[in-house]
Write an enzyme that holds these catalytic residues in place. Structure first.
Site, PDB file in Angstrom:
ATOM      1  N   PHE A  96     -31.668 -35.284  27.182  1.00 50.62           N
ATOM      2  CA  PHE A  96     -30.667 -34.543  27.929  1.00 50.62           C
ATOM      3  C   PHE A  96     -30.348 -33.270  27.159  1.00 50.62           C
ATOM      4  CE2 PHE A  96     -26.743 -33.336  29.960  1.00 50.62           C
ATOM      5  CZ  PHE A  96     -27.040 -33.610  31.282  1.00 50.62           C
ATOM      6  N   GLU A 103     -35.379 -21.656  38.422  1.00 51.37           N
ATOM      7  CA  GLU A 103     -34.670 -22.919  38.185  1.00 51.37           C
ATOM      8  C   GLU A 103     -34.526 -23.146  36.685  1.00 51.37           C
ATOM      9  OE1 GLU A 103     -32.682 -25.021  38.763  1.00 51.37           O
ATOM     10  OE2 GLU A 103     -33.417 -26.834  39.731  1.00 51.37           O
ATOM     11  N   ASP A 104     -33.481 -23.852  36.294  1.00 55.54           N
ATOM     12  CA  ASP A 104     -33.311 -24.144  34.862  1.00 55.54           C
ATOM     13  C   ASP A 104     -34.249 -25.272  34.404  1.00 55.54           C
ATOM     14  OD1 ASP A 104     -31.905 -26.095  36.290  1.00 55.54           O
ATOM     15  OD2 ASP A 104     -30.089 -25.976  35.097  1.00 55.54           O
ATOM     16  N   ARG A 136     -22.710 -24.322  28.371  1.00 55.56           N
ATOM     17  CA  ARG A 136     -23.581 -23.344  29.025  1.00 55.56           C
ATOM     18  C   ARG A 136     -23.708 -22.075  28.183  1.00 55.56           C
ATOM     19  NH1 ARG A 136     -24.390 -24.914  34.471  1.00 55.56           N
ATOM     20  NH2 ARG A 136     -22.649 -26.015  35.418  1.00 55.56           N
ATOM     21  N   ASP A 189     -36.576 -31.886  36.749  1.00 55.98           N
ATOM     22  CA  ASP A 189     -36.399 -33.216  36.158  1.00 55.98           C
ATOM     23  C   ASP A 189     -37.052 -34.232  37.102  1.00 55.98           C
ATOM     24  OD1 ASP A 189     -35.173 -35.061  34.297  1.00 55.98           O
ATOM     25  OD2 ASP A 189     -33.543 -35.359  35.703  1.00 55.98           O
TER      26      ASP A 189
HETATM   27  P1  IMP Z   1     -33.861 -32.827  39.576  1.00 55.21           P
HETATM   28  O1  IMP Z   1     -33.432 -32.709  40.993  1.00 55.21           O
HETATM   29  O2  IMP Z   1     -33.778 -34.251  39.087  1.00 55.21           O
HETATM   30  O3  IMP Z   1     -35.219 -32.232  39.273  1.00 55.21           O
HETATM   31  O4  IMP Z   1     -32.788 -32.126  38.702  1.00 55.21           O
HETATM   32  C1  IMP Z   1     -32.746 -30.819  38.535  1.00 55.21           C
HETATM   33  C2  IMP Z   1     -31.371 -30.377  38.086  1.00 55.21           C
HETATM   34  O5  IMP Z   1     -30.664 -31.371  37.333  1.00 55.21           O
HETATM   35  C3  IMP Z   1     -31.549 -29.223  37.158  1.00 55.21           C
HETATM   36  O6  IMP Z   1     -31.558 -28.024  37.875  1.00 55.21           O
HETATM   37  C4  IMP Z   1     -30.345 -29.342  36.266  1.00 55.21           C
HETATM   38  O7  IMP Z   1     -29.264 -28.649  36.855  1.00 55.21           O
HETATM   39  C5  IMP Z   1     -30.037 -30.810  36.221  1.00 55.21           C
HETATM   40  N1  IMP Z   1     -30.595 -31.389  34.982  1.00 55.21           N
HETATM   41  C6  IMP Z   1     -31.757 -32.046  34.824  1.00 55.21           C
HETATM   42  N2  IMP Z   1     -31.957 -32.406  33.546  1.00 55.21           N
HETATM   43  C7  IMP Z   1     -30.878 -31.950  32.868  1.00 55.21           C
HETATM   44  C8  IMP Z   1     -30.511 -31.980  31.466  1.00 55.21           C
HETATM   45  O8  IMP Z   1     -31.218 -32.483  30.584  1.00 55.21           O
HETATM   46  N3  IMP Z   1     -29.323 -31.386  31.161  1.00 55.21           N
HETATM   47  C9  IMP Z   1     -28.522 -30.797  32.096  1.00 55.21           C
HETATM   48  N4  IMP Z   1     -28.832 -30.737  33.399  1.00 55.21           N
HETATM   49  C10 IMP Z   1     -30.001 -31.308  33.786  1.00 55.21           C
HETATM   50 MG    MG Z   2     -30.018 -26.838  38.319  1.00 58.24          MG
END
Ligand code: IMP
Ligand code: MG
Length: 184
Positions: A154, A101-102, A167, A105
């Site tokens: 962000f 995963e990237d 990207r 959050d």
């Molecule tokens: P979560 O479901 O809130 O944990 O979000 C995870 C996904 O939201 C990540 O896989 C990212 O694709 C996107 N995301 C979360 N934070 C950021 C950020 O700071 N920049 C860009 N995409 C984000």
């Molecule tokens: Mg993602």
């Protein structure tokens, strides 16, 4: 929607990312040294650069597959509702799986994906996230390996987008809006 003007300040250099991936790959190699059934699953689209660099540091027999889950749309906030937009091509029952995963959050995406993959009875299910924003967590989930913990900013680059842009940056940067000082 017109885009507010912003600049990108470097947060993690390309060199620091490469060094961290080299270190993490040794731990992953140790974990999966005993298997020839490893499937590395990249979560599209944000992990595509990370998974490319990671698998090339792994001298293991790996297969690569992708899954696309949506949670963010084009905005800067999680929708908290995770949908599977593209499923895996292969079956993972009895396989060793490493989810890549990237960013973790709120945790909704990773938690949803792990529940889904767990229900398919893999032999082992592990996760690696390049970035973690622990202060943002709403669902109790943590990757087995994390590249960097970052503050609530962000970020973009190294596969990660803001409204589908940036990207292709080789490093991780944080977005800073320049139209006003009052908002960030
Ligand atoms: P979560 O479901 O809130 O944990 O979000 C995870 C996904 O939201 C990540 O896989 C990212 O694709 C996107 N995301 C979360 N934070 C950021 C950020 O700071 N920049 C860009 N995409 C984000
Ligand atoms: Mg993602």
């Amino acid at each position: 929607m017109s885009q507010r003007p912003y600049v990108i300040d470097e947060l993690i250099s390309a060199k620091a990312i490469a060094a961290r991936i080299e270190a993490l790959s040794k731990e992953i190699q140790a974990e999966f040294a005993d298997t020839d059934k490893l499937v590395v699953v990249g979560l599209l689209r944000g992990s595509f650069v990370f998974i490319a660099d990671l698998v090339r540091e792994l001298p293991l027999p790996v297969e690569v597959d992708f899954l696309e889950a949506s949670s963010y749309g084009n905005g800067m906030e999680s929708s908290r509702e995770v949908r599977i937009l593209k499923d895996l091509r292969g079956a993972i029952e009895g396989r060793d799986v490493l989810v890549v995963e990237d960013i973790v959050d709120t945790g909704f995406t990773l938690s949803h994906v792990l529940h889904l993959l767990h229900s398919r009875n893999p032999a082992r299910l592990k996760t690696i996230a390049l970035l973690d924003k622990p202060t943002r967590r709403e669902v109790d989930v943590k990757a087995d390996w994390t590249g960097f913990e970052i503050p609530d900013e962000f970020v973009v680059g190294y596969g990660i987008d803001f409204a589908q842009r940036n990207r292709n940056l080789d490093h991780i940067g944080k977005v800073r809006f320049t139209d006003t000082d009052a908002q960030s």
